[in-house]
Design an enzyme around this catalytic site. Structure first.
Site, PDB file in Angstrom:
ATOM      1  N   HIS A  90      55.976  15.675  63.722  1.00 21.23           N
ATOM      2  CA  HIS A  90      57.116  16.235  64.455  1.00 21.23           C
ATOM      3  C   HIS A  90      57.338  15.329  65.645  1.00 21.23           C
ATOM      4  CE1 HIS A  90      55.591  19.621  62.390  1.00 21.23           C
ATOM      5  NE2 HIS A  90      56.893  20.180  62.537  1.00 21.23           N
ATOM      6  N   ASP A 130      61.301  17.146  54.435  1.00 17.64           N
ATOM      7  CA  ASP A 130      60.617  18.074  55.570  1.00 17.64           C
ATOM      8  C   ASP A 130      62.001  17.846  56.528  1.00 17.64           C
ATOM      9  OD1 ASP A 130      59.401  19.515  57.350  1.00 17.64           O
ATOM     10  OD2 ASP A 130      57.571  18.071  57.188  1.00 17.64           O
TER      11      ASP A 130
END
Length: 626
Positions: A273, A346
């Site tokens: 992330h 993702d």
């Protein structure tokens, strides 16, 4: 059909043949029936396979006809799965309208669909999509209605991250299960299947038809900041068995399961992330470790696979993230592993995929790599127009888009969305958070709770002997939809089991004053339960536990996230691992502490010594009982 063998020992085909001149006897009726049955079965299987292939060909022709009528803009939109703020597809709160205008340039989910013709929507708690089950069902129906009202309208894939445990978007009153590592500690394929089936049933009742679960990563790095307890464990074969079982459970409920994060995110100390992890496994190690659960998921018929924003030089030395790697997505996943289902990225807002390329290049490169669905780009307008421009300028062909759209439409058809796109309002009450579902979650949690240390029979506590219990320690923010905080949930559960329990939160970084307050309170208690969370060598949580042990009161540590915490407490006399701090796991821990159930969990990951990480303190499979 008579036997013509002439050997002096007689025929092997009939019990009636004897001499060397051969037999003219008919075979037995049993032999004829057996041979006929075998032939019939073989013909039936072949006919069934041919019929299935014929149906598939007809089905594909119909889907290709749908694709042929779509505009280029509609095709581009079908590739995207996007977030949108609000509890309603047409009438969200003003703050959500403002957020949509700021981030997407539309006011509502319905406007998003009309403007970009997106093929899917992802639900988040923070986007205010998931207030309660009936509202979620209404939102899902509003999204499907908006999609189907468009020219050449197609039903939407409505997705969320309902992993259970640490990552859960839909909370109470929906059934919340233990997370993957807890299920790994239970070790039951039946439990993994039941979790998928029950969770899938509840999701489908609310109109959610794609779940980004299970996590198929093999967590072999205790310092992994992004996977950890989201993984079933460190043994690839054990992880593979549970992944396959959960996949079958979800898909039995007609919810698309998603194995993630390909080619394997289990050995990294960097969170994708916020950074760009590099996996240093060799190709050989990847084959026997990371690849094993993904192969199992594919054999189980997995509907979708999510890519990871990681570098994996042994699989592709270009420096590109796996999401943008044609050698990994097309070469390995599709080619070597033989997977022809939907591949989804993702989130494209994560730093791991944005480090090397700009937001306009990422979606185009992902499609060139072989991806089908583009998840949650930071700017949909930038990403959508980038793909449109790439086709118009010849970098991508329209035929390449058609390949992905066909896979997406096959999935929508397999889920029955063309016939039944809407949620069943009456089904929400019948399916979501039922007594039977909640009881199943409790039983699974009980089988997962792991007793790591229990010197001199410290546990279980007895309310006749240790009536006054102080529950102290870390109170991390609860996963979505759970009651929390952990100390309060544990204290309430223990009180319900006959103790007089009080809660005192000291936090994940307890101050000297908080530690002193806890020690003072412990002196007035008969026993102490300490919740710990991600303890390190320098953590003040270690000081808290040491000071509580020094009071002489019986102390039980409950590691509410990572089981690795136990290595930081060499003097502790009792320690449980719950693998997450959701209510269902904490209530199960309370029942174990009280001796109402015996601990049955076994470590699904090894715990290394804190003073010598090269040595194992507790191996996979360790777990005590009473």
């Amino acid at each position: 059909m008579h036997d013509t063998s002439t050997g002096s020992t007689g025929s092997t085909g009939s019990t009636g043949s004897t001499g060397s001149t051969g037999s003219t006897e008919r075979p037995s009726r049993r032999a004829v029936l057996a041979a006929t049955a075998g032939l019939t079965a073989g013909l039936t299987v072949a006919a069934t396979a041919r019929a299935a292939a014929d149906r598939s060909a007809v089905h594909d022709r119909r889907l290709r006809a749908l694709i042929s009528r779509m505009t280029l803009e509609e095709k581009v939109g079908q590739l995207f799965v996007m977030r949108v703020y609000g509890h309603s597809a047409t009438a969200p709160d003003k703050a959500d309208v403002d957020a949509n205008l700021r981030e997407i340039g539309v006011r509502t989910a319905a406007e998003l669909i009309a403007t970009y013709r997106v093929g899917g929507i992802i639900y988040f708690t923070w986007a205010h999509n998931t207030r309660d089950p009936r509202q979620i069902a209404d939102l899902s129906d509003g999204i499907q209605r908006a999609c189907l009202e468009q020219p050449r309208g197609l039903p939407a894939l409505i997705a969320t991250d309902q992993e259970h445990g640490a990552v859960c978007r839909i909370g109470r009153p929906a059934t919340l299960f233990p997370g993957a590592m807890a299920v790994g500690a239970g070790g039951s394929r039946a439990d993994a299947h039941a979790l998928g089936r029950i969770s899938g049933t509840e999701l489908r009742a609310m109109g959610v038809n794609q779940d980004y679960s299970p996590d198929a990563d093999v967590n072999v790095n205790p310092a992994n900041p992004v996977i950890g307890v989201r993984s079933f464990g460190a043994d690839p074969d054990a992880v593979a068995a549970l992944v396959a079982a959960e996949v079958r459970g979800y898909q039995a409920a007609r919810v698309a399961a998603t194995a993630k994060h390909f080619p394997g995110h289990g050995d990294t100390a960097v969170d994708s992330h916020y950074g760009f992890p590099v996996i240093t496994h060799s190709r050989e190690l990847w084959e026997r470790l990371d690849a094993v659960p993904f192969r199992a998921a594919i054999r189980a018929g997995i509907d979708s696979v999510m890519t990871a924003h990681i570098q994996f030089p042994a699989l592709d030395d270009s420096g590109d993230p796996a999401t943008l790697s044609r050698p990994i997505v097309t070469g390995i996943l599709r080619g070597e592993l033989g997977y022809d289902g939907v591949v989804i990225t993702d989130s494209l807002g994560m730093q791991g995929v944005r480090t090397k390329y700009g937001d306009d290049r990422v979606p185009v490169l992902a499609l060139e790599a072989g991806v089908d669905q583009l998840l949650n780009p930071p700017s949909l307008d930038v990403a959508w127009h980038a793909v449109l421009t790439a086709v118009r300028e010849g970098e991508l062909t329209e035929g390449r888009l058609d390949e992905s759209i066909l896979r997406i439409l096959r999935l929508k058809a397999r889920l029955g969305l063309f016939e039944h796109p809407y949620a069943d309002p009456a089904g929400v009450g019948r399916a979501v958070g039922t007594r039977a579902h909640l009881a199943a979650a409790d039983r699974i949690a009980e089988r997962s709770t792991t007793l790591l240390v229990n010197e001199d029979g410290t546990l279980p506590f007895d309310p006749r002997r240790e009536r006054g219990v102080l529950v102290v320690g870390a109170d991390p923010a609860s996963p979505s939809g759970t009651t929390g905080p952990p100390t309060g949930v544990l204290a309430a559960a223990l009180t319900g089991l006959g103790f007089a329990a009080t809660a005192l939160s000291t936090g994940t970084t307890p101050s000297a004053a908080a530690i002193t307050e806890a020690v003072t309170a412990a002196r007035d208690a008969d026993a102490v339960v300490v919740c710990t969370y991600n303890v390190t060598a320098s953590s003040a949580q270690r000081t808290l536990v040491d000071r509580l042990l020094a009071t002489g009161r019986p102390v039980a540590v409950v590691a509410v996230r990572n089981p690795y915490d136990v290595a930081q407490f060499p003097s502790v006399r009792a320690c449980l691992a719950t693998y997450c701090w959701t209510d269902v796991e904490l209530r199960a821990a309370a029942r174990v502490i009280a001796g109402r159930v015996a601990p049955r969990g076994k470590l699904p990951v090894p715990v290394q010594r804190a003073d010598d990480p090269a040595r194992v303190l507790y191996p996979v499979g360790h777990g005590l009982t009473y």
